[in-house]
Design a protein around this motif. Structure first.
Motif, short mmCIF file in Angstrom:
data_model
loop_
_atom_site.label_atom_id
_atom_site.label_comp_id
_atom_site.label_asym_id
_atom_site.label_seq_id
_atom_site.Cartn_x
_atom_site.Cartn_y
_atom_site.Cartn_z
N ASN A 32 46.23 28.73 45.72
CA ASN A 32 45.01 29.48 46.02
C ASN A 32 43.97 29.19 44.95
N GLU A 33 43.24 28.10 45.13
CA GLU A 33 42.34 27.63 44.08
C GLU A 33 41.16 28.54 43.83
N ASN A 34 40.94 29.52 44.69
CA ASN A 34 39.82 30.44 44.49
C ASN A 34 40.20 31.64 43.63
N ILE A 35 41.45 31.70 43.14
CA ILE A 35 41.83 32.80 42.24
C ILE A 35 41.50 32.41 40.80
N GLY A 36 40.71 33.25 40.14
CA GLY A 36 40.36 33.00 38.73
C GLY A 36 41.26 33.76 37.78
N MET B 98 47.05 38.87 31.78
CA MET B 98 46.07 38.18 32.62
C MET B 98 46.46 36.71 32.73
N LEU B 99 46.76 36.24 33.93
CA LEU B 99 46.97 34.81 34.15
C LEU B 99 45.65 34.23 34.63
N LEU B 100 45.07 33.35 33.81
CA LEU B 100 43.73 32.83 34.05
C LEU B 100 43.76 31.35 34.42
N ARG B 101 42.81 30.94 35.23
CA ARG B 101 42.58 29.51 35.44
C ARG B 101 41.79 29.02 34.23
N GLN C 293 32.11 36.33 39.34
CA GLN C 293 30.97 35.50 39.73
C GLN C 293 31.39 34.07 40.04
N LEU C 294 32.63 33.71 39.62
CA LEU C 294 33.14 32.35 39.84
C LEU C 294 34.28 32.30 40.84
N ALA C 295 35.10 33.36 40.89
CA ALA C 295 36.35 33.28 41.64
C ALA C 295 36.87 34.69 41.93
N SER C 296 38.00 34.74 42.63
CA SER C 296 38.63 36.02 42.95
C SER C 296 39.43 36.54 41.77
N THR C 297 39.47 37.85 41.64
CA THR C 297 40.27 38.52 40.61
C THR C 297 41.28 39.40 41.34
N VAL C 298 42.54 39.02 41.28
CA VAL C 298 43.55 39.54 42.20
C VAL C 298 44.70 40.21 41.46
N LEU C 299 45.11 41.37 41.94
CA LEU C 299 46.36 42.01 41.53
C LEU C 299 47.36 41.84 42.67
#
Length: 271
Positions: A108-112, A178-181, A210-216
């Motif tokens: 899921n490349e849109n997860i930041g 936090m696992l970050l790209r 503003q760049l990507a999704s922030t997901v739990l």
């Protein structure tokens, strides 16, 4: 040797048993990782805990703060991996957690930012899914003596309607895990170093949105001791209040458009 993950850990006079439990979690993990430790303690007495070619220990007795320490640790790695983990020393987790979380982000490349469900050591839930705070949220949660009013505030702020049974996009992800790209973290310049400690994770989540999704994603879980230092220590309370003022000065006390529009929503995977 290529690595799957870089990790930053910031310390300040932390308990050795907590650190050892965290290190055991990493060592039992199935991913290839490299850890940079930034120790803000007055002495380097904790240095003996960090042995191994994949661990780098840095000591700075000036105590430069949580966000700045993580930024220093991140920038210390000349060759970063695709993913970077910001973690607290009072965390532990099962061996496959990191591998499974990395696999989700690869798919899921849109997860930041990806966060797990967070549990107390006894297995009970910490409600880390939260909305963006208002000044009233902070004041009532910290100082109000009336538990019924606190519960009313928490019902909204901690999203009591969410049952942690499905992934959710939220505007505030806890900095305890936090696992970050890595690319996005670097593009954002890391944590805002104006925040010595507290609120820096809210600020980073907002900017990441503003760049990507922030997901739990509650299909992953970690254990967190969560000592709530600002409730026990006057110095930490002062730091908390200062960070809260800095946060609202930056994003708005009364007028904060994002605070009124960033509501949690179910995360629809691209897989």
């Amino acid at each position: 040797m290529s690595i799957d993950l870089t990790i930053s850990l910031v310390l300040f006079q932390n308990k050795e048993e907590q650190i050892l439990e965290l290190l055991n979690s990493f060592r039992e993990s199935t991913v290839k990782w490299e850890l940079v430790v930034y120790d803000n303690s007055p002495t380097n007495s904790l240095s003996s805990l960090f042995q191994g070619r994949n661990i780098q220990y840095l000591h700075d007795p000036r105590n430069i703060g949580f966000g700045r320490g993580h930024n220093k640790a991140f920038s210390h790695k000349k060759n970063t991996s695709e993913f970077h983990l910001v973690v607290n020393p009072d965390i532990s987790f099962e061996p496959l957690v990191l591998e499974r979380m990395i696999d989700k982000m690869k798919g899921n490349e849109n997860i930041g930012i990806l966060a797990p469900k967070v549990l107390f050591p006894d297995g009970t839930l910490q409600r880390t899914a939260r909305l963006l705070p208002t000044p009233l949220d902070f004041f009532i949660r910290r100082f109000c003596p009336f538990s019924r009013l606190q519960d009313k505030i928490n019902e909204r702020y901690e999203i009591y309607s969410y049952d942690y049974s499905y992934p959710i996009e939220i505007p505030f992800i806890s900095g305890c895990f936090m696992l970050l790209r890595s690319k996005f973290f670097k593009d954002l310049g890391g944590f805002d170093e104006r925040f010595f400690m507290y609120t820096e994770d809210i600020d980073l989540t907002r900017r990441m949105m503003q760049l990507a999704s922030t997901v739990l994603d509650p299909s992953f879980s970690v254990y967190h001791e969560y000592e709530r230092g600002s409730h026990k220590n006057c110095r930490l309370l002062f730091i908390f209040l200062k960070s809260a003022f800095q946060y609202f000065n930056k994003w708005g006390w009364i007028f904060d458009k994002e605070r009124n529009t960033c509501y949690p929503k179910a995360y629809k995977s691209s897989e």
